[in-house]
Design a protein around this motif. Structure first.
Motif, PDB file in Angstrom:
ATOM      1  N   ALA A  94       2.605   6.535  -7.075  1.00  0.00           N
ATOM      2  CA  ALA A  94       1.740   7.568  -7.640  1.00  0.00           C
ATOM      3  C   ALA A  94       2.365   8.956  -7.479  1.00  0.00           C
ATOM      4  CB  ALA A  94       0.364   7.517  -6.972  1.00  0.00           C
ATOM      5  N   VAL A  95       2.922   9.235  -6.306  1.00  0.00           N
ATOM      6  CA  VAL A  95       3.568  10.531  -6.070  1.00  0.00           C
ATOM      7  C   VAL A  95       4.799  10.694  -6.964  1.00  0.00           C
ATOM      8  CG1 VAL A  95       4.813  11.912  -4.355  1.00  0.00           C
ATOM      9  CG2 VAL A  95       2.686  10.768  -3.727  1.00  0.00           C
TER      10      VAL A  95
ATOM     11  N   ILE B 114      15.784  13.304  -9.553  1.00  0.00           N
ATOM     12  CA  ILE B 114      16.345  12.115  -8.910  1.00  0.00           C
ATOM     13  C   ILE B 114      16.460  12.325  -7.394  1.00  0.00           C
ATOM     14  CG2 ILE B 114      18.385  10.626  -8.764  1.00  0.00           C
ATOM     15  CD1 ILE B 114      16.783  10.253 -11.326  1.00  0.00           C
ATOM     16  N   ILE B 115      16.954  13.493  -6.990  1.00  0.00           N
ATOM     17  CA  ILE B 115      17.093  13.793  -5.563  1.00  0.00           C
ATOM     18  C   ILE B 115      15.730  13.864  -4.885  1.00  0.00           C
ATOM     19  CG2 ILE B 115      17.817  15.590  -3.925  1.00  0.00           C
ATOM     20  CD1 ILE B 115      20.164  16.147  -5.877  1.00  0.00           C
ATOM     21  N   ALA B 116      14.757  14.488  -5.532  1.00  0.00           N
ATOM     22  CA  ALA B 116      13.415  14.608  -4.955  1.00  0.00           C
ATOM     23  C   ALA B 116      12.760  13.240  -4.787  1.00  0.00           C
ATOM     24  CB  ALA B 116      12.545  15.515  -5.822  1.00  0.00           C
ATOM     25  N   ILE B 117      12.904  12.373  -5.759  1.00  0.00           N
ATOM     26  CA  ILE B 117      12.324  11.032  -5.657  1.00  0.00           C
ATOM     27  C   ILE B 117      12.987  10.258  -4.523  1.00  0.00           C
ATOM     28  CG2 ILE B 117      12.184   8.801  -6.850  1.00  0.00           C
ATOM     29  CD1 ILE B 117      11.501  10.365  -9.387  1.00  0.00           C
ATOM     30  N   PHE B 118      14.306  10.378  -4.378  1.00  0.00           N
ATOM     31  CA  PHE B 118      14.999   9.704  -3.283  1.00  0.00           C
ATOM     32  C   PHE B 118      14.517  10.218  -1.929  1.00  0.00           C
ATOM     33  CE2 PHE B 118      18.414   9.513  -0.167  1.00  0.00           C
ATOM     34  CZ  PHE B 118      18.679   8.159  -0.154  1.00  0.00           C
ATOM     35  N   VAL B 119      14.427  11.537  -1.787  1.00  0.00           N
ATOM     36  CA  VAL B 119      13.999  12.122  -0.512  1.00  0.00           C
ATOM     37  C   VAL B 119      12.573  11.716  -0.179  1.00  0.00           C
ATOM     38  CG1 VAL B 119      13.455  14.325   0.618  1.00  0.00           C
ATOM     39  CG2 VAL B 119      15.616  14.040  -0.578  1.00  0.00           C
ATOM     40  N   ILE B 120      11.696  11.712  -1.157  1.00  0.00           N
ATOM     41  CA  ILE B 120      10.317  11.304  -0.915  1.00  0.00           C
ATOM     42  C   ILE B 120      10.251   9.819  -0.561  1.00  0.00           C
ATOM     43  CG2 ILE B 120       8.087  10.924  -2.038  1.00  0.00           C
ATOM     44  CD1 ILE B 120       8.592  13.561  -3.557  1.00  0.00           C
ATOM     45  N   GLN B 121      10.981   8.999  -1.279  1.00  0.00           N
ATOM     46  CA  GLN B 121      10.952   7.549  -1.056  1.00  0.00           C
ATOM     47  C   GLN B 121      11.396   7.185   0.358  1.00  0.00           C
ATOM     48  OE1 GLN B 121       9.875   5.427  -3.530  1.00  0.00           O
ATOM     49  NE2 GLN B 121      10.083   3.659  -2.195  1.00  0.00           N
ATOM     50  N   TRP B 122      12.456   7.795   0.863  1.00  0.00           N
ATOM     51  CA  TRP B 122      12.975   7.440   2.180  1.00  0.00           C
ATOM     52  C   TRP B 122      12.423   8.336   3.271  1.00  0.00           C
ATOM     53  CZ3 TRP B 122      14.370   2.796   1.998  1.00  0.00           C
ATOM     54  CH2 TRP B 122      14.911   2.287   0.826  1.00  0.00           C
TER      55      TRP B 122
ATOM     56  N   ILE C  20       0.841  -1.206   0.000  1.00  0.00           N
ATOM     57  CA  ILE C  20       0.000   0.000   0.000  1.00  0.00           C
ATOM     58  C   ILE C  20       0.871   1.250   0.000  1.00  0.00           C
ATOM     59  CG2 ILE C  20      -1.638   1.349   1.374  1.00  0.00           C
ATOM     60  CD1 ILE C  20      -2.809  -1.390   2.300  1.00  0.00           C
ATOM     61  N   ASP C  21       1.901   1.254   0.848  1.00  0.00           N
ATOM     62  CA  ASP C  21       2.810   2.402   0.897  1.00  0.00           C
ATOM     63  C   ASP C  21       3.540   2.582  -0.425  1.00  0.00           C
ATOM     64  OD1 ASP C  21       2.185   3.121   3.516  1.00  0.00           O
ATOM     65  OD2 ASP C  21       3.701   1.770   4.358  1.00  0.00           O
ATOM     66  N   GLN C  22       3.964   1.494  -1.044  1.00  0.00           N
ATOM     67  CA  GLN C  22       4.671   1.597  -2.324  1.00  0.00           C
ATOM     68  C   GLN C  22       3.749   2.087  -3.443  1.00  0.00           C
ATOM     69  OE1 GLN C  22       7.926   1.481  -2.993  1.00  0.00           O
ATOM     70  NE2 GLN C  22       8.183   1.286  -0.794  1.00  0.00           N
TER      71      GLN C  22
ATOM     72  N   ILE D 283       6.291  13.342 -14.119  1.00  0.00           N
ATOM     73  CA  ILE D 283       5.550  14.000 -15.200  1.00  0.00           C
ATOM     74  C   ILE D 283       5.778  15.511 -15.162  1.00  0.00           C
ATOM     75  CG2 ILE D 283       3.216  14.575 -16.003  1.00  0.00           C
ATOM     76  CD1 ILE D 283       2.425  11.686 -15.250  1.00  0.00           C
ATOM     77  N   ILE D 284       5.761  16.081 -13.951  1.00  0.00           N
ATOM     78  CA  ILE D 284       5.998  17.521 -13.823  1.00  0.00           C
ATOM     79  C   ILE D 284       7.396  17.878 -14.309  1.00  0.00           C
ATOM     80  CG2 ILE D 284       6.330  19.384 -12.142  1.00  0.00           C
ATOM     81  CD1 ILE D 284       4.020  18.085 -10.531  1.00  0.00           C
ATOM     82  N   PHE D 285       8.389  17.088 -13.918  1.00  0.00           N
ATOM     83  CA  PHE D 285       9.761  17.368 -14.347  1.00  0.00           C
ATOM     84  C   PHE D 285       9.950  17.152 -15.841  1.00  0.00           C
ATOM     85  CE2 PHE D 285      11.060  16.884  -9.798  1.00  0.00           C
ATOM     86  CZ  PHE D 285      11.607  18.144  -9.672  1.00  0.00           C
ATOM     87  N   ILE D 286       9.283  16.169 -16.410  1.00  0.00           N
ATOM     88  CA  ILE D 286       9.383  15.945 -17.861  1.00  0.00           C
ATOM     89  C   ILE D 286       8.775  17.117 -18.622  1.00  0.00           C
ATOM     90  CG2 ILE D 286       8.488  14.513 -19.737  1.00  0.00           C
ATOM     91  CD1 ILE D 286       9.018  12.090 -17.899  1.00  0.00           C
TER      92      ILE D 286
END
Length: 146
Positions: free
Chosen positions: A39-40, A73-81, A32-34, A46-49
């Motif tokens: 989605a986020v 890449i940095i934003a996705i890492f920070v959000i993921q962890w 569920i968390d993944q 999409i916004i960055f593209i």
């Protein structure tokens, strides 16, 4: 089948019993968390593209496409962890998935998880996911003997 429980003695000599979450409820909460994180992350990508492929004059003058890609890449890492660390700390040991499944993270003494313990726990999640995304950990779980 009786569920496994852990007992904790408080300084006042009161015994508290906690029921351990099983593999199924932990896996369902993680899925569920993944799904939420996917989605986020997809929305962020999409916004960055859109930013990268926009016909902006400033992007070409300062070569900001590489910078935007690095920030993605940095934003996705920070959000993921950061998701797991912050949710577990500010929500009493519960992420959205854990809350839906009715489980939570606590310390060995029964107290709510601290920020440092949440940080260390989720930092070690990176190591635990190696080499094949938690597969080794799943195989290492042994059923309790009665």
């Amino acid at each position: 089948m009786e569920k496994e429980q852990v007992g904790v003695k408080t300084p006042e000599f009161i015994s508290l019993q906690f029921q351990l979450a099983g593999l199924g409820s932990r896996a369902a909460a993680f899925i569920i968390d993944q799904l939420i994180l996917s989605a986020v992350n997809l929305l962020l990508a999409i916004i960055f593209i859109i930013l990268i492929f926009s016909e902006s004059y400033w992007l070409y003058i300062f070569d900001l496409n590489s910078f935007i890609f690095a920030m993605m890449i940095i934003a996705i890492f920070v959000i993921q962890w950061g998701y797991f660390i912050l949710y577990e700390y500010f929500s009493g040991g519960r992420t959205v998935g854990k809350n839906i499944m009715g489980i939570r993270v606590i310390q060995e003494n029964g107290h709510s998880i601290t920020f440092l313990s949440s940080f260390i726990r989720n930092l070690l999640r990176i190591i635990d996911s190696l080499p094949i995304s938690y597969l080794l950990g799943i195989f290492m779980i042994s059923p309790s003997e009665t």
